[in-house]
Design a protein around this motif. Sequence first.
Motif, mmCIF file in Angstrom:
data_model
loop_
_atom_site.group_PDB
_atom_site.id
_atom_site.type_symbol
_atom_site.label_atom_id
_atom_site.label_comp_id
_atom_site.label_asym_id
_atom_site.label_seq_id
_atom_site.Cartn_x
_atom_site.Cartn_y
_atom_site.Cartn_z
ATOM 1 N N ARG A 1 0.823 -1.291 0.033
ATOM 2 C CA ARG A 1 0.074 0.171 -0.212
ATOM 3 C C ARG A 1 0.792 1.213 -0.066
ATOM 4 O O ARG A 1 2.069 1.240 0.473
ATOM 5 N N LYS A 2 0.486 2.248 -0.464
ATOM 6 C CA LYS A 2 1.140 3.415 -0.675
ATOM 7 C C LYS A 2 1.608 3.960 0.781
ATOM 8 O O LYS A 2 0.729 4.006 1.782
ATOM 9 N N ARG A 3 2.584 4.587 0.891
ATOM 10 C CA ARG A 3 3.117 5.138 2.263
ATOM 11 C C ARG A 3 2.957 6.560 1.913
ATOM 12 O O ARG A 3 2.895 7.329 0.869
ATOM 13 N N ALA A 4 3.433 7.491 3.149
ATOM 14 C CA ALA A 4 3.470 9.077 3.077
ATOM 15 C C ALA A 4 4.358 9.598 1.913
ATOM 16 O O ALA A 4 3.848 10.489 1.293
ATOM 17 N N ARG A 5 5.656 8.918 1.612
ATOM 18 C CA ARG A 5 6.493 9.519 0.962
ATOM 19 C C ARG A 5 6.021 9.222 -0.582
ATOM 20 O O ARG A 5 6.550 9.989 -1.457
ATOM 21 N N ASP A 6 5.240 8.133 -0.745
ATOM 22 C CA ASP A 6 4.514 8.060 -2.205
ATOM 23 C C ASP A 6 3.802 9.087 -2.647
ATOM 24 O O ASP A 6 3.641 9.341 -3.924
ATOM 25 N N PHE A 7 3.258 10.048 -1.447
ATOM 26 C CA PHE A 7 2.578 11.218 -1.936
ATOM 27 C C PHE A 7 3.434 12.353 -1.983
ATOM 28 O O PHE A 7 2.617 13.368 -2.072
ATOM 29 N N GLY A 8 4.592 12.234 -1.719
ATOM 30 C CA GLY A 8 5.403 13.522 -1.505
ATOM 31 C C GLY A 8 5.358 14.221 -0.390
ATOM 32 O O GLY A 8 5.896 15.167 -0.115
#
Length: 380
Positions: free
Chosen positions: A10-17
């Motif tokens: 699942r996406k993590r915080a850094r994946d959203f910048g």
Amino acid sequence: MATDTSAEKRKRARDFGIPFDGTPGPLNAITDVGGVHVGFSTVREETPRPGRKLPVRTGVTAILPHATADEPVPVFAGIHRFNGNGEMTGSHWIKDGGYFVGPVLITNTHSVGITHHGAVRWMIDRYAATYEGDDHLWLMPVVAETYDGLLNDINGQHVTVDHVFEALNGARAGPVAEGNVGGGTGMIAYGFKGGTGTASRRIAISGQESTVAAVVQANHGRRDWLTIGGVPVGKLLKEGDLGLSERGSIIVVIATDLPLAPHQLQKLARRAAIGIGRNGTIGGNNSGDIFLAFSTANPHPMRHKADAVLTIAMVNDEILDPVYEAAVQSVEEAVVNAMIAAETTGGTPHDRHRIEAIDGSKVADLLRRHPGETTRSTSG
């Protein structure tokens, strides 16, 4: 019963910048500390079991400090009780003895007993040569909890010894699942869906690369307290806020490969309070905020087999500030990762509440629109 132990990416915080300070390890997880493995048993059901009113959404998280060792290895440790409305077994001996032996497990409040029972059984089986001999040794695994009764039939006590074994036997190195997994399955953080999160930091001490990392079970805070990157995200994302009071808790487990003595690990554990504070919590009266720090360095035999005089290495206290900083950064990011990776839960006819997951894209957009509030790096 549907038991889910998958480590779905699942996406993590850094994946959203979403930016954070410090340099993460390769996995940005507690498993960046060599020898540390993590496993889960996750139970997710959308309809109640016969005779019960609420669905089951709970589980067990297992952290093994020396996972591949053939014998149990004492682990130097320190503990801090920031707010004591919670439980972590073995804490008195960690304070007095400065170490623990065995796994660390996190579950829900009403499953501490069965999780401890299962961990003892697992250790007896796993280390039979040690515990089935004539030494008459006691076992005291570390088991911590947070309360998931808003989304889980906690009073049904659905965690079993099999779930404990599943988490322990499934513990692995590599990426760590986050959000609705293991003990974090039914947890809520800052009015959003919470759960399991992790992060790590690489630092250089006397020219040597080392790692400090954390796992959290985030189940704390109120919506209007939530701060990310210096931005009052909770106040800006009020839509859908149920106005839940602060009745949760957070468990933080910090690991490092640095040689730290027990008194230093106790000080390191205290820094978790600053890490969770960066995201806005004040440590509410009903929150059990309990923190454990351990080091995989300085391995010794079991004390009854060790020499009369033990020799340990330890970092000079004068140069611990970067270690403290790495711990604060890891804990802060681990909480956000727990929320970003979480999935909206509840809302069935059988539920008390529907708890929405926070939208990582909206958070990132808010941080971009408040450039004066945050100047952090998104590298790594």
